[in-house]
Design a protein around this motif. Structure first.
Motif, PDB file in Angstrom:
ATOM      1  N   MET A 183       0.851  -1.197   0.000  1.00 53.83           N
ATOM      2  CA  MET A 183       0.000   0.000   0.000  1.00 53.83           C
ATOM      3  C   MET A 183       0.885   1.245   0.000  1.00 53.83           C
ATOM      4  O   MET A 183       1.862   1.328   0.712  1.00 53.83           O
ATOM      5  N   THR A 184       0.541   2.230  -0.813  1.00 57.12           N
ATOM      6  CA  THR A 184       1.355   3.423  -0.928  1.00 57.12           C
ATOM      7  C   THR A 184       1.194   4.298   0.306  1.00 57.12           C
ATOM      8  O   THR A 184       0.097   4.582   0.746  1.00 57.12           O
ATOM      9  N   SER A 185       2.317   4.735   0.874  1.00 54.14           N
ATOM     10  CA  SER A 185       2.269   5.643   2.008  1.00 54.14           C
ATOM     11  C   SER A 185       1.848   7.020   1.524  1.00 54.14           C
ATOM     12  O   SER A 185       2.102   7.421   0.397  1.00 54.14           O
ATOM     13  N   THR A 186       1.164   7.762   2.393  1.00 51.38           N
ATOM     14  CA  THR A 186       0.764   9.119   2.057  1.00 51.38           C
ATOM     15  C   THR A 186       1.494  10.079   2.974  1.00 51.38           C
ATOM     16  O   THR A 186       1.628   9.839   4.173  1.00 51.38           O
ATOM     17  N   TYR A 187       1.996  11.156   2.393  1.00 50.54           N
ATOM     18  CA  TYR A 187       2.733  12.159   3.145  1.00 50.54           C
ATOM     19  C   TYR A 187       2.142  13.518   2.828  1.00 50.54           C
ATOM     20  O   TYR A 187       1.649  13.745   1.719  1.00 50.54           O
ATOM     21  N   ARG A 188       2.213  14.421   3.790  1.00 50.09           N
ATOM     22  CA  ARG A 188       1.728  15.765   3.512  1.00 50.09           C
ATOM     23  C   ARG A 188       2.659  16.425   2.502  1.00 50.09           C
ATOM     24  O   ARG A 188       3.877  16.192   2.521  1.00 50.09           O
ATOM     25  N   PRO A 189       2.114  17.253   1.628  1.00 57.27           N
ATOM     26  CA  PRO A 189       2.968  17.921   0.637  1.00 57.27           C
ATOM     27  C   PRO A 189       4.003  18.791   1.335  1.00 57.27           C
ATOM     28  O   PRO A 189       3.705  19.432   2.355  1.00 57.27           O
ATOM     29  N   PRO A 190       5.226  18.833   0.821  1.00 56.67           N
ATOM     30  CA  PRO A 190       6.261  19.678   1.442  1.00 56.67           C
ATOM     31  C   PRO A 190       5.873  21.153   1.378  1.00 56.67           C
ATOM     32  O   PRO A 190       5.265  21.610   0.411  1.00 56.67           O
ATOM     33  N   ARG A 191       6.236  21.892   2.406  1.00 56.57           N
ATOM     34  CA  ARG A 191       6.050  23.340   2.389  1.00 56.57           C
ATOM     35  C   ARG A 191       6.978  23.949   1.334  1.00 56.57           C
ATOM     36  O   ARG A 191       7.980  23.355   0.948  1.00 56.57           O
ATOM     37  N   ASP A 192       6.654  25.147   0.926  1.00 56.51           N
ATOM     38  CA  ASP A 192       7.503  25.828  -0.055  1.00 56.51           C
ATOM     39  C   ASP A 192       8.910  26.043   0.486  1.00 56.51           C
ATOM     40  O   ASP A 192       9.879  26.051  -0.275  1.00 56.51           O
ATOM     41  N   ASP A 193       9.018  26.227   1.806  1.00 57.36           N
ATOM     42  CA  ASP A 193      10.324  26.472   2.415  1.00 57.36           C
ATOM     43  C   ASP A 193      10.896  25.224   3.093  1.00 57.36           C
ATOM     44  O   ASP A 193      11.819  25.325   3.909  1.00 57.36           O
ATOM     45  N   ALA A 194      10.358  24.050   2.745  1.00 54.89           N
ATOM     46  CA  ALA A 194      10.849  22.805   3.354  1.00 54.89           C
ATOM     47  C   ALA A 194      12.289  22.548   2.951  1.00 54.89           C
ATOM     48  O   ALA A 194      12.708  22.881   1.829  1.00 54.89           O
ATOM     49  N   PRO A 195      13.087  21.931   3.824  1.00 52.11           N
ATOM     50  CA  PRO A 195      14.476  21.599   3.474  1.00 52.11           C
ATOM     51  C   PRO A 195      14.528  20.668   2.265  1.00 52.11           C
ATOM     52  O   PRO A 195      13.713  19.743   2.136  1.00 52.11           O
ATOM     53  N   LEU A 196      15.480  20.920   1.386  1.00 53.89           N
ATOM     54  CA  LEU A 196      15.688  20.072   0.214  1.00 53.89           C
ATOM     55  C   LEU A 196      16.673  18.967   0.564  1.00 53.89           C
ATOM     56  O   LEU A 196      17.777  19.235   1.039  1.00 53.89           O
ATOM     57  N   VAL A 197      16.260  17.722   0.337  1.00 59.71           N
ATOM     58  CA  VAL A 197      17.086  16.558   0.639  1.00 59.71           C
ATOM     59  C   VAL A 197      17.231  15.738  -0.635  1.00 59.71           C
ATOM     60  O   VAL A 197      16.231  15.381  -1.272  1.00 59.71           O
ATOM     61  N   VAL A 198      18.475  15.432  -1.026  1.00 57.88           N
ATOM     62  CA  VAL A 198      18.743  14.729  -2.280  1.00 57.88           C
ATOM     63  C   VAL A 198      19.375  13.369  -1.987  1.00 57.88           C
ATOM     64  O   VAL A 198      20.365  13.290  -1.250  1.00 57.88           O
ATOM     65  N   PHE A 199      18.798  12.340  -2.569  1.00 57.66           N
ATOM     66  CA  PHE A 199      19.336  10.983  -2.468  1.00 57.66           C
ATOM     67  C   PHE A 199      19.860  10.540  -3.828  1.00 57.66           C
ATOM     68  O   PHE A 199      19.168  10.678  -4.844  1.00 57.66           O
ATOM     69  N   ASP A 200      21.063  10.004  -3.841  1.00 46.84           N
ATOM     70  CA  ASP A 200      21.507   9.198  -4.977  1.00 46.84           C
ATOM     71  C   ASP A 200      20.688   7.908  -4.933  1.00 46.84           C
ATOM     72  O   ASP A 200      20.004   7.611  -3.944  1.00 46.84           O
ATOM     73  N   PHE A 201      20.751   7.095  -5.978  1.00 50.06           N
ATOM     74  CA  PHE A 201      19.950   5.870  -6.005  1.00 50.06           C
ATOM     75  C   PHE A 201      20.816   4.621  -5.889  1.00 50.06           C
ATOM     76  O   PHE A 201      20.709   3.862  -4.939  1.00 50.06           O
ATOM     77  N   ASP A 202      21.712   4.407  -6.865  1.00 51.30           N
ATOM     78  CA  ASP A 202      22.529   3.188  -6.874  1.00 51.30           C
ATOM     79  C   ASP A 202      23.519   3.192  -5.715  1.00 51.30           C
ATOM     80  O   ASP A 202      24.195   4.194  -5.454  1.00 51.30           O
ATOM     81  N   HIS A 203      23.603   2.063  -5.020  1.00 44.28           N
ATOM     82  CA  HIS A 203      24.468   1.881  -3.845  1.00 44.28           C
ATOM     83  C   HIS A 203      24.113   2.843  -2.715  1.00 44.28           C
ATOM     84  O   HIS A 203      24.888   3.002  -1.777  1.00 44.28           O
ATOM     85  N   THR A 204      22.958   3.473  -2.804  1.00 48.94           N
ATOM     86  CA  THR A 204      22.494   4.360  -1.742  1.00 48.94           C
ATOM     87  C   THR A 204      21.132   3.889  -1.251  1.00 48.94           C
ATOM     88  O   THR A 204      20.980   3.517  -0.093  1.00 48.94           O
ATOM     89  N   LEU A 205      20.152   3.861  -2.141  1.00 48.92           N
ATOM     90  CA  LEU A 205      18.869   3.241  -1.828  1.00 48.92           C
ATOM     91  C   LEU A 205      18.808   1.803  -2.335  1.00 48.92           C
ATOM     92  O   LEU A 205      18.067   0.979  -1.795  1.00 48.92           O
ATOM     93  N   TYR A 206      19.606   1.515  -3.352  1.00 45.31           N
ATOM     94  CA  TYR A 206      19.560   0.242  -4.082  1.00 45.31           C
ATOM     95  C   TYR A 206      20.944  -0.395  -4.049  1.00 45.31           C
ATOM     96  O   TYR A 206      21.941   0.281  -4.322  1.00 45.31           O
ATOM     97  N   ASP A 207      21.012  -1.661  -3.702  1.00 42.94           N
ATOM     98  CA  ASP A 207      22.276  -2.381  -3.624  1.00 42.94           C
ATOM     99  C   ASP A 207      22.702  -2.824  -5.019  1.00 42.94           C
ATOM    100  O   ASP A 207      22.304  -3.879  -5.501  1.00 42.94           O
ATOM    101  N   GLY A 208      23.515  -1.997  -5.672  1.00 44.01           N
ATOM    102  CA  GLY A 208      23.994  -2.339  -7.009  1.00 44.01           C
ATOM    103  C   GLY A 208      23.798  -1.185  -7.973  1.00 44.01           C
ATOM    104  O   GLY A 208      23.439  -0.070  -7.588  1.00 44.01           O
ATOM    105  N   ASP A 209      24.048  -1.478  -9.247  1.00 46.96           N
ATOM    106  CA  ASP A 209      23.914  -0.496 -10.321  1.00 46.96           C
ATOM    107  C   ASP A 209      22.649  -0.832 -11.103  1.00 46.96           C
ATOM    108  O   ASP A 209      22.645  -1.729 -11.948  1.00 46.96           O
ATOM    109  N   SER A 210      21.575  -0.132 -10.824  1.00 42.62           N
ATOM    110  CA  SER A 210      20.274  -0.464 -11.415  1.00 42.62           C
ATOM    111  C   SER A 210      20.289  -0.319 -12.930  1.00 42.62           C
ATOM    112  O   SER A 210      19.675  -1.122 -13.649  1.00 42.62           O
ATOM    113  N   GLY A 211      20.995   0.695 -13.435  1.00 42.17           N
ATOM    114  CA  GLY A 211      21.050   0.877 -14.879  1.00 42.17           C
ATOM    115  C   GLY A 211      21.741  -0.274 -15.577  1.00 42.17           C
ATOM    116  O   GLY A 211      21.276  -0.758 -16.613  1.00 42.17           O
ATOM    117  N   SER A 212      22.859  -0.746 -14.991  1.00 41.44           N
ATOM    118  CA  SER A 212      23.567  -1.882 -15.590  1.00 41.44           C
ATOM    119  C   SER A 212      22.686  -3.126 -15.603  1.00 41.44           C
ATOM    120  O   SER A 212      22.695  -3.904 -16.571  1.00 41.44           O
TER     121      SER A 212
END
Length: 240
Positions: A1-30
């Motif tokens: 089931m998809t989680s629901t989150y409140r929409p970020p405020r306009d002044d909410a902190p910006l957080v950036v995640f890489d994907f491969d080897h960060t959220l995902y174990d490996g190189d997803s593109g490869s």
């Protein structure tokens, strides 16, 4: 089931995640491109023939885009347009859902969820095609966040990398997509993401290669966390 989150405020902190080897174990593109190539014997043969030249290009930063484009082109020969490629990517994710789910790192997803629950503006910036990370997050992790990734387009009967979301270009593409505010936190495993990590007020290195740890400690601010989120063979302090 998809989680629901409140929409970020306009002044909410910006957080950036890489994907491969960060959220995902490996190189997803490869993993995707390997599947695309293995769809036909002649693609496999062609990839083997060009590997001695294209392989070293992938390993060297200035020529990485060219090397990746060769294998993308082989895997997508005959694919006409982005819509057809996106349909193949969706098919790949659906057919490999369980294997992909096993590669998503639970600790990483917990941190990801915490940022969303706090109302932070979370974006994924990856060297993989954006549709791939987007489909994995939607079909497998049930997450819907903006994804910035490598742009592919028509090239000589197949597809090639038009804009590689990598190194300094990742920052350029983030800004072009409207994420122009200061970055509060950034998570990545890769030295190629040093422009992103340097731009963040709170950089966090996760799952780095062991040989890169000394370099990260030298070039990033003192006290920068270097963590292992459960990625085998990678360095970092164990997650608490």
């Amino acid at each position: 089931m998809t989680s629901t989150y409140r929409p970020p405020r306009d002044d909410a902190p910006l957080v950036v995640f890489d994907f491969d080897h960060t959220l995902y174990d490996g190189d997803s593109g490869s993993h995707l491109f390997k599947w695309l190539i293995e769809r036909a014997w002649w693609r496999v043969l062609l990839a083997l023939l060009v590997a001695p030249v294209a392989g070293p290009l992938v390993a060297w930063l200035p020529t990485r885009r060219a090397g990746i484009s060769v294998f993308v082109w082989i895997g997508t020969l005959g694919v006409r347009g982005r819509a057809a490629l996106d349909a193949l990517i969706d098919r790949y994710v659906i057919e490999h859902t369980e294997a992909i789910k096993a590669r998503l790192l639970p600790v990483a997803l917990d941190v990801f969820h915490q940022h969303r629950e706090r109302g932070d503006r979370v974006v994924v910036a990856t060297g993989a095609p954006p549709e791939l990370a987007r489909a994995i997050l939607a079909f497998v992790a049930h997450e819907d966040v903006p994804v910035i990734g490598t742009l592919l387009g028509p090239k000589l009967g197949g597809m090639g990398a038009l804009r590689h979301c990598h190194h300094a270009m990742k920052m350029t593409m983030l800004r072009a997509a409207g994420f122009a505010q200061p970055i509060e936190e950034a998570y990545s495993d890769s030295s190629a993401d040093l422009p992103l990590l340097h731009a963040a007020r709170k950089p966090v290195v996760v799952n780095p290669k062991p040989a890169r740890v000394v370099m990260f400690r030298r070039v990033l601010p003192p006290g920068t966390p270097i963590l292992n989120w459960g990625c085998p063979g990678r360095a970092g302090d164990p997650a608490r």
